[in-house]
Design a protein around this motif. Structure first.
Motif, PDB file in Angstrom:
ATOM      1  N   VAL A 228      16.144 -71.671   7.797  1.00  0.00           N
ATOM      2  CA  VAL A 228      15.679 -73.011   6.968  1.00  0.00           C
ATOM      3  C   VAL A 228      14.233 -72.600   6.753  1.00  0.00           C
ATOM      4  O   VAL A 228      13.578 -73.168   7.361  1.00  0.00           O
ATOM      5  N   LYS A 229      13.804 -72.586   5.361  1.00  0.00           N
ATOM      6  CA  LYS A 229      12.603 -72.440   4.980  1.00  0.00           C
ATOM      7  C   LYS A 229      11.925 -73.733   4.435  1.00  0.00           C
ATOM      8  O   LYS A 229      12.502 -74.452   3.532  1.00  0.00           O
ATOM      9  N   THR A 230      10.798 -73.945   5.128  1.00  0.00           N
ATOM     10  CA  THR A 230      10.093 -75.098   4.550  1.00  0.00           C
ATOM     11  C   THR A 230       8.415 -74.886   4.399  1.00  0.00           C
ATOM     12  O   THR A 230       8.261 -73.788   4.668  1.00  0.00           O
ATOM     13  N   GLN A 231       7.585 -75.711   4.173  1.00  0.00           N
ATOM     14  CA  GLN A 231       6.379 -75.416   3.955  1.00  0.00           C
ATOM     15  C   GLN A 231       5.552 -74.841   5.307  1.00  0.00           C
ATOM     16  O   GLN A 231       4.581 -74.150   5.110  1.00  0.00           O
ATOM     17  N   TYR A 232       6.203 -75.111   6.284  1.00  0.00           N
ATOM     18  CA  TYR A 232       5.586 -74.970   7.919  1.00  0.00           C
ATOM     19  C   TYR A 232       6.156 -73.244   8.210  1.00  0.00           C
ATOM     20  O   TYR A 232       5.476 -72.705   9.125  1.00  0.00           O
ATOM     21  N   GLY A 233       7.197 -72.903   7.536  1.00  0.00           N
ATOM     22  CA  GLY A 233       7.816 -71.540   8.024  1.00  0.00           C
ATOM     23  C   GLY A 233       9.217 -71.345   7.990  1.00  0.00           C
ATOM     24  O   GLY A 233       9.861 -72.005   7.132  1.00  0.00           O
ATOM     25  N   TYR A 234       9.775 -70.891   8.842  1.00  0.00           N
ATOM     26  CA  TYR A 234      11.232 -70.739   9.000  1.00  0.00           C
ATOM     27  C   TYR A 234      11.967 -71.323  10.203  1.00  0.00           C
ATOM     28  O   TYR A 234      11.288 -71.130  11.350  1.00  0.00           O
ATOM     29  N   HIS A 235      12.869 -72.088  10.079  1.00  0.00           N
ATOM     30  CA  HIS A 235      13.365 -73.005  11.467  1.00  0.00           C
ATOM     31  C   HIS A 235      14.934 -72.538  11.562  1.00  0.00           C
ATOM     32  O   HIS A 235      15.548 -72.275  10.737  1.00  0.00           O
ATOM     33  N   VAL A 236      15.029 -72.468  12.846  1.00  0.00           N
ATOM     34  CA  VAL A 236      16.526 -72.636  13.347  1.00  0.00           C
ATOM     35  C   VAL A 236      16.721 -73.890  14.011  1.00  0.00           C
ATOM     36  O   VAL A 236      16.023 -74.312  14.762  1.00  0.00           O
ATOM     37  N   ILE A 237      17.849 -74.466  13.488  1.00  0.00           N
ATOM     38  CA  ILE A 237      18.015 -75.864  13.990  1.00  0.00           C
ATOM     39  C   ILE A 237      19.368 -76.093  14.800  1.00  0.00           C
ATOM     40  O   ILE A 237      20.387 -75.518  14.308  1.00  0.00           O
ATOM     41  N   LEU A 238      19.333 -76.536  15.936  1.00  0.00           N
ATOM     42  CA  LEU A 238      20.297 -76.780  16.837  1.00  0.00           C
ATOM     43  C   LEU A 238      20.718 -78.472  16.897  1.00  0.00           C
ATOM     44  O   LEU A 238      19.803 -79.108  17.041  1.00  0.00           O
ATOM     45  N   MET A 239      21.985 -78.911  16.548  1.00  0.00           N
ATOM     46  CA  MET A 239      22.222 -80.276  16.554  1.00  0.00           C
ATOM     47  C   MET A 239      22.678 -80.462  17.952  1.00  0.00           C
ATOM     48  O   MET A 239      23.528 -79.953  18.642  1.00  0.00           O
ATOM     49  N   LEU A 240      21.759 -81.340  18.624  1.00  0.00           N
ATOM     50  CA  LEU A 240      21.995 -81.814  19.908  1.00  0.00           C
ATOM     51  C   LEU A 240      23.061 -83.245  19.908  1.00  0.00           C
ATOM     52  O   LEU A 240      23.925 -82.943  20.948  1.00  0.00           O
ATOM     53  N   LYS A 241      22.821 -83.935  18.971  1.00  0.00           N
ATOM     54  CA  LYS A 241      23.638 -85.125  18.951  1.00  0.00           C
ATOM     55  C   LYS A 241      23.691 -85.339  17.747  1.00  0.00           C
ATOM     56  O   LYS A 241      22.704 -86.252  16.822  1.00  0.00           O
ATOM     57  N   ASN A 242      25.124 -85.631  16.839  1.00  0.00           N
ATOM     58  CA  ASN A 242      25.267 -86.056  15.581  1.00  0.00           C
ATOM     59  C   ASN A 242      26.398 -87.247  15.857  1.00  0.00           C
ATOM     60  O   ASN A 242      27.737 -86.524  15.922  1.00  0.00           O
ATOM     61  N   PRO A 243      26.267 -88.438  15.918  1.00  0.00           N
ATOM     62  CA  PRO A 243      27.326 -89.287  16.009  1.00  0.00           C
ATOM     63  C   PRO A 243      28.346 -89.447  14.705  1.00  0.00           C
ATOM     64  O   PRO A 243      29.210 -90.074  14.758  1.00  0.00           O
ATOM     65  N   GLY A 244      27.916 -88.813  13.663  1.00  0.00           N
ATOM     66  CA  GLY A 244      28.885 -88.916  12.516  1.00  0.00           C
ATOM     67  C   GLY A 244      28.403 -89.971  11.635  1.00  0.00           C
ATOM     68  O   GLY A 244      27.808 -90.913  12.183  1.00  0.00           O
ATOM     69  N   LYS A 245      28.718 -89.846  10.334  1.00  0.00           N
ATOM     70  CA  LYS A 245      28.436 -91.040   9.475  1.00  0.00           C
ATOM     71  C   LYS A 245      28.863 -92.530   9.674  1.00  0.00           C
ATOM     72  O   LYS A 245      28.322 -93.343   9.409  1.00  0.00           O
ATOM     73  N   GLY A 246      30.277 -92.253   9.837  1.00  0.00           N
ATOM     74  CA  GLY A 246      31.052 -93.504  10.077  1.00  0.00           C
ATOM     75  C   GLY A 246      31.202 -94.084   8.723  1.00  0.00           C
ATOM     76  O   GLY A 246      31.319 -93.790   7.684  1.00  0.00           O
ATOM     77  N   THR A 247      31.433 -95.553   8.852  1.00  0.00           N
ATOM     78  CA  THR A 247      31.483 -96.454   7.940  1.00  0.00           C
ATOM     79  C   THR A 247      30.516 -97.633   7.464  1.00  0.00           C
ATOM     80  O   THR A 247      29.799 -97.768   8.455  1.00  0.00           O
ATOM     81  N   ILE A 248      30.702 -98.004   6.308  1.00  0.00           N
ATOM     82  CA  ILE A 248      29.710 -99.158   5.866  1.00  0.00           C
ATOM     83  C   ILE A 248      29.775-100.228   6.885  1.00  0.00           C
ATOM     84  O   ILE A 248      28.573-100.688   7.438  1.00  0.00           O
ATOM     85  N   LYS A 249      30.815-100.566   7.232  1.00  0.00           N
ATOM     86  CA  LYS A 249      31.008-101.623   8.522  1.00  0.00           C
ATOM     87  C   LYS A 249      30.282-101.521   9.687  1.00  0.00           C
ATOM     88  O   LYS A 249      29.761-102.280  10.234  1.00  0.00           O
ATOM     89  N   GLU A 250      30.430-100.375   9.997  1.00  0.00           N
ATOM     90  CA  GLU A 250      29.832-100.107  11.374  1.00  0.00           C
ATOM     91  C   GLU A 250      28.357-100.001  11.210  1.00  0.00           C
ATOM     92  O   GLU A 250      27.892-100.300  12.343  1.00  0.00           O
ATOM     93  N   HIS A 251      27.697 -99.851  10.062  1.00  0.00           N
ATOM     94  CA  HIS A 251      26.298 -99.734   9.987  1.00  0.00           C
ATOM     95  C   HIS A 251      25.605-100.785   9.253  1.00  0.00           C
ATOM     96  O   HIS A 251      24.548-100.650   8.810  1.00  0.00           O
ATOM     97  N   LYS A 252      26.369-101.768   8.944  1.00  0.00           N
ATOM     98  CA  LYS A 252      25.811-102.984   8.072  1.00  0.00           C
ATOM     99  C   LYS A 252      24.589-103.369   8.464  1.00  0.00           C
ATOM    100  O   LYS A 252      23.839-103.649   7.677  1.00  0.00           O
ATOM    101  N   ALA A 253      24.250-103.595   9.669  1.00  0.00           N
ATOM    102  CA  ALA A 253      23.426-104.061  10.063  1.00  0.00           C
ATOM    103  C   ALA A 253      21.917-103.306   9.682  1.00  0.00           C
ATOM    104  O   ALA A 253      20.855-103.777   9.320  1.00  0.00           O
ATOM    105  N   GLU A 254      22.002-102.016   9.955  1.00  0.00           N
ATOM    106  CA  GLU A 254      21.068-101.093   9.697  1.00  0.00           C
ATOM    107  C   GLU A 254      21.010-100.673   8.310  1.00  0.00           C
ATOM    108  O   GLU A 254      19.839-100.531   7.754  1.00  0.00           O
ATOM    109  N   LEU A 255      22.055-100.720   7.548  1.00  0.00           N
ATOM    110  CA  LEU A 255      22.062-100.647   5.894  1.00  0.00           C
ATOM    111  C   LEU A 255      21.345-101.964   5.312  1.00  0.00           C
ATOM    112  O   LEU A 255      20.579-101.691   4.663  1.00  0.00           O
ATOM    113  N   THR A 256      21.457-102.919   6.018  1.00  0.00           N
ATOM    114  CA  THR A 256      20.876-104.207   5.543  1.00  0.00           C
ATOM    115  C   THR A 256      19.281-104.268   5.779  1.00  0.00           C
ATOM    116  O   THR A 256      18.381-104.556   5.026  1.00  0.00           O
TER     117      THR A 256
END
Length: 313
Positions: A228-256
């Motif tokens: 993954v190229k950015t202004q800083y160089g090239y990255h290799v990214i490992l996902m340690l934890k991705n809870p998934g996007k879910g639904t609007i209802k689940e994230h209503k407080a954060e979206l608000t």
């Protein structure tokens, strides 16, 4: 919004506020003497109130008073300290010099933070977030994820790291990534921590947008198949934890919360909210020369609730 610019903007108002408070009595106390005569508080006040900066200071003083009265109980010292420490951590060892360059002190920054939090409470109280706005915000929303990365200067090095990971068992993936981070990464802040970064979501402004876009596509235990190229160089990214996007209802407080944060940068919304706060504050200007200082706000007619500038978003 850039923190430094925000701090500097608020300091201009706060510095004047402190100065004007000193002159509140408007008496004949001498402010300065010269061989041509003295300058009194009353003379200085008369001169100051005729300037645009002097009027802005008075507007801010009035607003701070009514905000403190209406929302002071909702902003704790703990909240102010928490945000202050966030800024302090963000600037690290350069924090003191940043404050100095902005003409600020730790005390004045805390005052600015409290003023901003009070205004945010006013926005929350006077803005109605619609379902349509939540749906729009959800389109770009990503919950907090935690990743590790390896940053290198050459694409070929990043490709070698990816090749090593392909030959690694899934159960050994994190340990292999940690070993490679220490061996190859040029990010000195994370290389000895397995490349791990602090959790971030779609509102994060500290990370490169290309980096975030690539990261959000990964599921837990997945890594980028190409550098993954950015202004800083090239990255290799490992996902340690991705809870998934879910639904609007689940994230209503954060979206608000995110919609409200957006409104804090919307001049029309802020103008309408300030108008309501000032009207509720029963402000009366006693100095005839300044009687119209709030006319732009107090002449505004608006309902008790604003639809978060929904028509413009």
């Amino acid at each position: 919004m850039d923190v430094l610019i925000n701090m500097k903007k608020w300091f201009i108002a706060l510095a004047g506020l402190l100065l004007t408070v000193t002159l509140a009595g408007c008496g004949n106390k001498t402010v300065a003497t010269t061989d041509g005569g003295k300058i009194t508080e009353s003379a200085y006040y008369s001169s100051l109130k005729g300037t645009s900066s002097g009027k802005q200071v008075l507007q801010q003083m009035i607003l701070n008073k009514v905000l403190e009265k209406q929302y002071g109980s909702k902003v704790s010292k703990k909240e102010v300290t928490k945000q202050f420490n966030t800024y302090k951590a963000q600037y690290g060892s350069s924090f003191s010099s940043v404050l100095s360059q902005s003409g600020m002190t730790q005390s004045s920054l805390k005052t600015e933070i409290r003023s901003n939090l009070l205004l945010k409470e006013a926005v929350k109280d006077n803005v109605k977030v619609s379902d349509k706005q939540l749906e729009k915000q959800f389109k770009s929303y990503q919950p907090k994820v935690t990743v590790a990365h390896i940053l290198v200067s050459k694409k070929s090095t990043a490709e070698k790291v990816i090749s090593d990971l392909k030959d690694t068992k899934k159960s050994d993936l994190t340990s292999e990534f940690t070993k490679d981070a220490k061996k190859y990464s040029t990010d000195t802040a994370t290389k000895n921590k397995g490349g791990k970064l602090s959790a971030f979501d779609s509102t994060d402004t500290s990370l490169d947008s290309t980096f975030k876009k690539a990261a959000f596509k990964l599921k837990t235990d997945e890594y980028t198949a190409t550098p993954v190229k950015t202004q800083y160089g090239y990255h290799v990214i490992l996902m340690l934890k991705n809870p998934g996007k879910g639904t609007i209802k689940e994230h209503k407080a954060e979206l608000t919360k995110q919609v409200i944060d957006n409104d804090m940068n919307d001049s029309t919304t802020l103008h309408n909210v300030v108008a309501k706060v000032l009207k509720k504050g029963d402000v009366s200007i006693k100095d005839s020369d300044l009687k119209n200082i709030l006319s732009d706000y107090l002449s505004t007619s608006s309902s008790s609730k604003t639809s978060a500038s929904s028509s413009s978003k």
